[in-house]
Design a protein around this motif. Structure first.
Motif, PDB file in Angstrom:
ATOM      1  N   LEU A   4       0.841  -1.199   0.000  1.00  0.00           N
ATOM      2  CA  LEU A   4       0.000   0.000   0.000  1.00  0.00           C
ATOM      3  C   LEU A   4       0.875   1.247   0.000  1.00  0.00           C
ATOM      4  CD1 LEU A   4      -2.338  -1.124   2.926  1.00  0.00           C
ATOM      5  CD2 LEU A   4      -2.853  -1.265   0.467  1.00  0.00           C
ATOM      6  N   VAL A   5       0.419   2.268  -0.707  1.00  0.00           N
ATOM      7  CA  VAL A   5       1.043   3.589  -0.590  1.00  0.00           C
ATOM      8  C   VAL A   5       0.101   4.454   0.227  1.00  0.00           C
ATOM      9  CG1 VAL A   5       1.778   5.673  -1.806  1.00  0.00           C
ATOM     10  CG2 VAL A   5       2.218   3.431  -2.828  1.00  0.00           C
ATOM     11  N   LEU A   6       0.603   4.998   1.341  1.00  0.00           N
ATOM     12  CA  LEU A   6      -0.189   5.955   2.107  1.00  0.00           C
ATOM     13  C   LEU A   6       0.265   7.343   1.681  1.00  0.00           C
ATOM     14  CD1 LEU A   6      -2.438   5.963   4.096  1.00  0.00           C
ATOM     15  CD2 LEU A   6      -0.803   5.912   5.952  1.00  0.00           C
ATOM     16  N   PHE A   7      -0.676   8.096   1.135  1.00  0.00           N
ATOM     17  CA  PHE A   7      -0.354   9.337   0.432  1.00  0.00           C
ATOM     18  C   PHE A   7      -0.998  10.517   1.136  1.00  0.00           C
ATOM     19  CE2 PHE A   7      -0.899  12.091  -3.446  1.00  0.00           C
ATOM     20  CZ  PHE A   7       0.422  12.110  -3.853  1.00  0.00           C
ATOM     21  N   GLY A   8      -0.436  11.688   0.933  1.00  0.00           N
ATOM     22  CA  GLY A   8      -1.039  12.888   1.496  1.00  0.00           C
ATOM     23  C   GLY A   8       0.034  13.890   1.866  1.00  0.00           C
ATOM     24  N   PRO A   9      -0.357  15.143   2.057  1.00  0.00           N
ATOM     25  CA  PRO A   9       0.613  16.196   2.363  1.00  0.00           C
ATOM     26  C   PRO A   9       1.227  16.019   3.749  1.00  0.00           C
ATOM     27  CG  PRO A   9      -1.637  17.027   2.500  1.00  0.00           C
ATOM     28  CD  PRO A   9      -1.726  15.644   1.944  1.00  0.00           C
ATOM     29  N   LEU A 114      -4.860  10.604   2.086  1.00  0.00           N
ATOM     30  CA  LEU A 114      -5.537  11.308   3.188  1.00  0.00           C
ATOM     31  C   LEU A 114      -5.688  12.777   2.810  1.00  0.00           C
ATOM     32  CD1 LEU A 114      -3.601   9.723   6.202  1.00  0.00           C
ATOM     33  CD2 LEU A 114      -5.988   9.288   5.542  1.00  0.00           C
ATOM     34  N   GLU A 115      -6.935  13.238   2.774  1.00  0.00           N
ATOM     35  CA  GLU A 115      -7.215  14.619   2.362  1.00  0.00           C
ATOM     36  C   GLU A 115      -7.413  15.508   3.582  1.00  0.00           C
ATOM     37  OE1 GLU A 115      -7.114  15.142  -0.829  1.00  0.00           O
ATOM     38  OE2 GLU A 115      -7.476  13.132  -1.666  1.00  0.00           O
ATOM     39  N   VAL A 116      -6.552  16.527   3.702  1.00  0.00           N
ATOM     40  CA  VAL A 116      -6.643  17.491   4.817  1.00  0.00           C
ATOM     41  C   VAL A 116      -6.343  18.879   4.260  1.00  0.00           C
ATOM     42  CG1 VAL A 116      -5.645  18.158   7.056  1.00  0.00           C
ATOM     43  CG2 VAL A 116      -5.871  15.737   6.491  1.00  0.00           C
ATOM     44  N   ASN A 117      -7.142  19.873   4.670  1.00  0.00           N
ATOM     45  CA  ASN A 117      -6.896  21.219   4.120  1.00  0.00           C
ATOM     46  C   ASN A 117      -5.640  21.856   4.725  1.00  0.00           C
ATOM     47  OD1 ASN A 117      -7.588  22.860   6.530  1.00  0.00           O
ATOM     48  ND2 ASN A 117      -9.595  21.929   6.226  1.00  0.00           N
ATOM     49  N   ILE A 170      -9.436   9.487   0.915  1.00  0.00           N
ATOM     50  CA  ILE A 170     -10.064   9.302   2.238  1.00  0.00           C
ATOM     51  C   ILE A 170      -9.971  10.608   3.016  1.00  0.00           C
ATOM     52  CG2 ILE A 170      -9.644   8.191   4.515  1.00  0.00           C
ATOM     53  CD1 ILE A 170      -8.886   5.987   1.839  1.00  0.00           C
ATOM     54  N   LEU A 171     -11.073  11.018   3.642  1.00  0.00           N
ATOM     55  CA  LEU A 171     -11.062  12.254   4.425  1.00  0.00           C
ATOM     56  C   LEU A 171     -10.172  12.053   5.655  1.00  0.00           C
ATOM     57  CD1 LEU A 171     -12.187  15.129   4.787  1.00  0.00           C
ATOM     58  CD2 LEU A 171     -14.065  14.110   6.101  1.00  0.00           C
ATOM     59  N   GLY A 172      -9.148  12.902   5.772  1.00  0.00           N
ATOM     60  CA  GLY A 172      -8.171  12.764   6.861  1.00  0.00           C
ATOM     61  C   GLY A 172      -8.485  13.614   8.074  1.00  0.00           C
ATOM     62  N   LEU A 183     -10.001   3.721   5.974  1.00  0.00           N
ATOM     63  CA  LEU A 183      -8.864   3.118   5.259  1.00  0.00           C
ATOM     64  C   LEU A 183      -9.082   1.620   5.092  1.00  0.00           C
ATOM     65  CD1 LEU A 183      -5.898   4.993   7.012  1.00  0.00           C
ATOM     66  CD2 LEU A 183      -6.484   5.141   4.585  1.00  0.00           C
ATOM     67  N   ARG A 184      -9.541   0.963   6.171  1.00  0.00           N
ATOM     68  CA  ARG A 184      -9.766  -0.485   6.119  1.00  0.00           C
ATOM     69  C   ARG A 184     -10.810  -0.854   5.083  1.00  0.00           C
ATOM     70  NH1 ARG A 184     -11.902  -3.611  10.481  1.00  0.00           N
ATOM     71  NH2 ARG A 184     -12.665  -1.599  11.231  1.00  0.00           N
ATOM     72  N   LYS A 185     -11.885  -0.051   5.032  1.00  0.00           N
ATOM     73  CA  LYS A 185     -12.928  -0.306   4.034  1.00  0.00           C
ATOM     74  C   LYS A 185     -12.379  -0.173   2.625  1.00  0.00           C
ATOM     75  CE  LYS A 185     -17.157   0.677   6.559  1.00  0.00           C
ATOM     76  NZ  LYS A 185     -16.889   1.744   7.571  1.00  0.00           N
ATOM     77  N   ALA A 186     -11.528   0.817   2.427  1.00  0.00           N
ATOM     78  CA  ALA A 186     -10.955   1.023   1.084  1.00  0.00           C
ATOM     79  C   ALA A 186     -10.055  -0.153   0.706  1.00  0.00           C
ATOM     80  CB  ALA A 186     -10.194   2.332   1.040  1.00  0.00           C
ATOM     81  N   ILE A 187      -9.354  -0.738   1.695  1.00  0.00           N
ATOM     82  CA  ILE A 187      -8.431  -1.846   1.404  1.00  0.00           C
ATOM     83  C   ILE A 187      -9.198  -3.163   1.188  1.00  0.00           C
ATOM     84  CG2 ILE A 187      -6.539  -3.258   2.357  1.00  0.00           C
ATOM     85  CD1 ILE A 187      -5.766  -0.649   3.980  1.00  0.00           C
ATOM     86  N   ASP A 188     -10.162  -3.446   2.088  1.00  0.00           N
ATOM     87  CA  ASP A 188     -10.865  -4.742   2.031  1.00  0.00           C
ATOM     88  C   ASP A 188     -11.986  -4.686   1.022  1.00  0.00           C
ATOM     89  OD1 ASP A 188      -9.230  -5.411   4.167  1.00  0.00           O
ATOM     90  OD2 ASP A 188     -10.726  -4.848   5.640  1.00  0.00           O
TER      91      ASP A 188
END
Ligand code: ADP
Length: 188
Positions: A4-9, A114-117, A170-172, A183-188
């Motif tokens: 998995l790649v965990l992405f985000g600023p 992970l989306e965060v403003n 995914i809303l962070g 995150l788990r729902k997105a993976i499974d």
């Protein structure tokens, strides 16, 4: 393998969520930021060169981080999977990662973003800077520089995995548990 790649600023919560994902799925956590900070702590030549760039909020050269990831993949041939945190941060890094994984007969399963403003990111990073001791978290100008580097060089990596139909947003913002469930729902 579950890769998995965990992405985000910076400040999106990648480190926090990685810890949960690692224990839930028994993955090996590979954070290029942590690996670079270990090199700095050990006082290596690579660490000294990286520190100079990290302190300015700039990315270190692709070949440096790609080399570190390559050696971690080689030393963990029996892993159930990897979670890549803070890597790939540029298109060349993404291409190198795809090639390294394909050489051992595997691939990335998903990129979880992970989306965060920006306002929330700056608040979180300054807060983390109070006790993390990380100098790059203590100065708002350096934090802005890191977010600019992210927008210019890292954000395009999302399109690379979107083209492979692996990108999930995914809303962070919210509780750590709620974000982990998403995150788990997105993976499974
Ligand atoms: P954050 O995500 O909060 O910025 P990291 O620990 O992931 O924290 O990164 C800290 C710094 O390490 C970055 O600002 C950059 O200088 C360097 N770095 C980490 N990973 C990479 C990478 N994949 N490519 C280039 N530079 C990196």
């Amino acid at each position: 393998m579950l890769n998995l790649v965990l992405f985000g600023p910076p400040g999106a919560g990648k480190g926090t969520q990685s810890a949960h994902l690692v224990s839930h799925y028994q993955l090996i956590h590979l954070s290029t930021g942590d690996l670079l900070r270990s090199e700095i702590a050990a006082g290596t030549k690579l660490g000294l060169e990286a520190k100079h760039l990290m302190d300015q909020g700039l990315l270190v050269p692709d070949e440096v981080v790609i080399g570190m990831i390559r050696s971690k993949l080689e030393t963990n041939p029996d892993a159930k999977g990897f979670i890549f945190d803070g890597f790939p941060r540029t298109i060349p890094q993404a291409e190198a990662l795809d090639n390294l994984l394909s050489d051992v007969g595997t691939s990335i399963k998903a990129m979880l973003a992970l989306e965060v403003n920006e306002e929330e990111l700056i608040k979180r990073l300054l807060n983390r800077g109070k006790d993390s001791g990380r100098s790059d978290d203590q100065d708002v100008e350096i934090i802005r520089k890191r977010i600019n580097e992210y927008n210019a060089k890292t954000a395009p990596v999302a399109a690379h995995y979107n083209a492979q139909e692996k990108f999930r947003s995914i809303l962070g913002i919210g509780s750590i548990d709620d974000i982990f469930d998403a995150l788990r729902k997105a993976i499974d």
